[in-house]
Write a protein that holds these residues in place. Structure first.
Motif, PDB file in Angstrom:
ATOM      1  N   LEU A 123       0.877  -1.253  -0.135  1.00 56.96           N
ATOM      2  CA  LEU A 123      -0.170  -0.025  -0.225  1.00 56.96           C
ATOM      3  C   LEU A 123       0.657   1.664  -0.143  1.00 56.96           C
ATOM      4  CD1 LEU A 123      -2.349  -1.314   2.654  1.00 56.96           C
ATOM      5  CD2 LEU A 123      -3.174  -1.123   0.758  1.00 56.96           C
ATOM      6  N   ARG A 124       2.475   1.076   0.471  1.00 58.98           N
ATOM      7  CA  ARG A 124       2.817   2.521   0.671  1.00 58.98           C
ATOM      8  C   ARG A 124       2.728   3.586   1.696  1.00 58.98           C
ATOM      9  NH1 ARG A 124       4.830  -1.483  -2.546  1.00 58.98           N
ATOM     10  NH2 ARG A 124       6.279  -0.629  -3.578  1.00 58.98           N
ATOM     11  N   ARG A 125       1.703   3.037   2.747  1.00 58.97           N
ATOM     12  CA  ARG A 125       1.247   3.516   3.754  1.00 58.97           C
ATOM     13  C   ARG A 125       1.509   3.115   4.824  1.00 58.97           C
ATOM     14  NH1 ARG A 125      -2.658   7.737   1.765  1.00 58.97           N
ATOM     15  NH2 ARG A 125      -3.337   7.769   3.695  1.00 58.97           N
ATOM     16  N   PHE A 126       1.888   4.010   5.771  1.00 54.95           N
ATOM     17  CA  PHE A 126       2.937   3.493   7.585  1.00 54.95           C
ATOM     18  C   PHE A 126       0.982   3.651   7.985  1.00 54.95           C
ATOM     19  CE2 PHE A 126       7.050   3.453   5.895  1.00 54.95           C
ATOM     20  CZ  PHE A 126       7.385   2.547   6.655  1.00 54.95           C
ATOM     21  N   ASP A 127       0.647   4.596   8.037  1.00 52.05           N
ATOM     22  CA  ASP A 127      -0.495   5.145   8.591  1.00 52.05           C
ATOM     23  C   ASP A 127      -2.159   4.173   7.707  1.00 52.05           C
ATOM     24  OD1 ASP A 127      -0.977   6.215   6.234  1.00 52.05           O
ATOM     25  OD2 ASP A 127      -1.522   7.677   7.421  1.00 52.05           O
ATOM     26  N   VAL A 128      -2.296   3.781   6.677  1.00 48.72           N
ATOM     27  CA  VAL A 128      -3.100   3.015   6.756  1.00 48.72           C
ATOM     28  C   VAL A 128      -2.991   1.535   6.943  1.00 48.72           C
ATOM     29  CG1 VAL A 128      -4.560   2.332   4.494  1.00 48.72           C
ATOM     30  CG2 VAL A 128      -3.501   4.961   4.749  1.00 48.72           C
TER      31      VAL A 128
END
Length: 404
Positions: free
Chosen positions: A26-31
């Motif tokens: 996803l390339r998104r830590f938070d998500v």
């Protein structure tokens, strides 16, 4: 196993692996993190009624992925700034098979490597690696770094934001990229092992799955940088300490001190491997090498050379200035036959390690050896206010009762 136990087991076994897969896709830590947390909450709600799925990891991965995609779709205004999702995202309506172990290793290595990017401070790098690469909770990381949980939470938030702004890539490291990041990666592997060897909180004294994971990552680093003495020394240290895991707790879950351990329960094949690594090292030039030499002394089948161990700790303290090393030096001095001298070494350590129960614990044991029973009881009381694991609490209560 109850559904609640299954959720807890899935967290221990799969959190860090699933998070690595989600982040790199996803390339998104938070998500990724929020989606996985939501998936575990969903499991806690539904598994007791619907039953534990045959493949808990796949169920959690699918649920987390769906929730992550839902969030991304809601962020229409931000979508332009996000990297394109990779094309092999799992289909929403298909439960994926068990993730391929080799793929997981590669995904986790990419994530660990990204987390220790030089754009981040060393402490931020280490904290990110422990959170996202190893799956430790924020509170656990805070205790390893000897800072309040709120401080560590803020540090992780800032580090994640900086990674996003800097556009740090998630990729397998090239050999030339490793040296400037090696020290942080080695530190994180050691901290991960430390939490596995002696848990900072919870019902269990040790978390062998974390210790084994740290050793696996140590081997992985050794594959990337063959012949590096620092990595080999760390591996030797971890292997030698982990080899005693089955003797450190008795059948009733009680703590067993080193001197009282049943050495037939030690994993002697692992000890042989650790000693082989120690013998293959050059002169003792690094901190992990000194610690490996100490672990090797503890792993011998004969009489432990406590004066030598005290000397090794003295050299390690001279190099690091670590209050934890000083605490261990005090123990070695006492075991070498000088409890009064060891008590002096403990002076001012309460200020340096205000939340560490081992400082008053060691003081209590020294006072007991010196016949100062009332003072020993007071020190045990101080330790009981700080201890966080059930096994150590029970041990301290037994020792306090012995003095009363």
């Amino acid at each position: 196993m109850t559904a609640k136990d299954a959720v807890e087991q899935a967290y221990r076994d799969h959190w860090s692996r699933l998070l690595a897969l989600l982040v790199t896709r996803l390339r998104r830590f938070d998500v990724a993190e929020d989606g996985l947390q939501d998936a575990f909450l969903a499991a806690a709600r539904t598994w007791p009624h619907q039953g534990v799925p045959a493949n808990p990891a796949a169920w959690l991965l699918t649920a987390a992925h769906r929730r992550a995609l839902d969030r991304i779709r809601r962020e229409d205004n931000d979508r332009r700034r996000l990297p394109l999702l990779v094309t092999d995202l799992i289909a929403e309506d298909v439960v994926p098979p068990d993730p391929d172990p080799d793929a997981i290793v590669d995904e986790r290595l990419r994530l660990l490597f990204a987390c220790c990017h030089p754009a981040l401070s060393p402490d931020a790098r280490a904290a990110l690696m422990l959170r996202f690469g190893a799956g430790l909770k924020t509170a656990e990381i805070a205790r390893l770094f000897l800072v309040p949980e709120s401080t560590m939470a803020a540090r992780l938030t800032r580090a994640k934001a900086k990674m996003a702004l800097a556009g740090i890539p998630l990729r397998r490291p090239a050999a030339e990229d490793l040296p400037p990041r090696l020290s942080v990666m080695v530190k994180v592997v050691y901290l991960l092992f430390a939490e596995g060897y002696r848990a900072t909180s919870g019902p269990e004294l040790q978390r062998p799955e974390l210790a084994a994971e740290a050793i696996r990552l140590g081997y992985l680093l050794g594959e990337l940088l063959r012949g590096d003495d620092e990595i080999l020394a760390l591996l030797a240290l971890m292997i030698l300490q982990h080899a005693r895991r089955d003797a450190r707790i008795d059948g009733e879950g009680r703590l067993v001190l080193l001197a009282d351990q049943d050495r037939t329960k030690w994993h002697h094949d692992e000890i042989d491997r650790g000693l082989e690594l120690v013998r293959g090292l050059g002169p003792a030039s690094g901190d992990y090498h000194l610690q490996a030499l100490i672990a090797a002394e503890h792993s011998t089948s004969g009489v432990t050379d406590w004066p030598r161990i005290a000397g090794l700790y003295a050299e390690l303290e001279r190099r690091t200035g670590s209050p934890v090393v000083r605490l261990n030096r005090a123990v070695a001095i006492a075991e070498a036959g000088a409890p009064q001298e060891a008590l002096i070494v403990l002076d001012n350590l309460d200020e340096a390690l205000p939340t560490n129960h081992l400082v008053p614990t060691v003081r209590a044991e020294l006072l007991s050896r010196l016949g100062r029973r009332a003072e020993a009881v007071a020190a045990f009381d101080a330790a009981l206010l700080l201890v966080r694991t059930d096994a150590e609490r029970a041990h301290l209560e037994r020792r306090r009762a012995d003095q009363a």
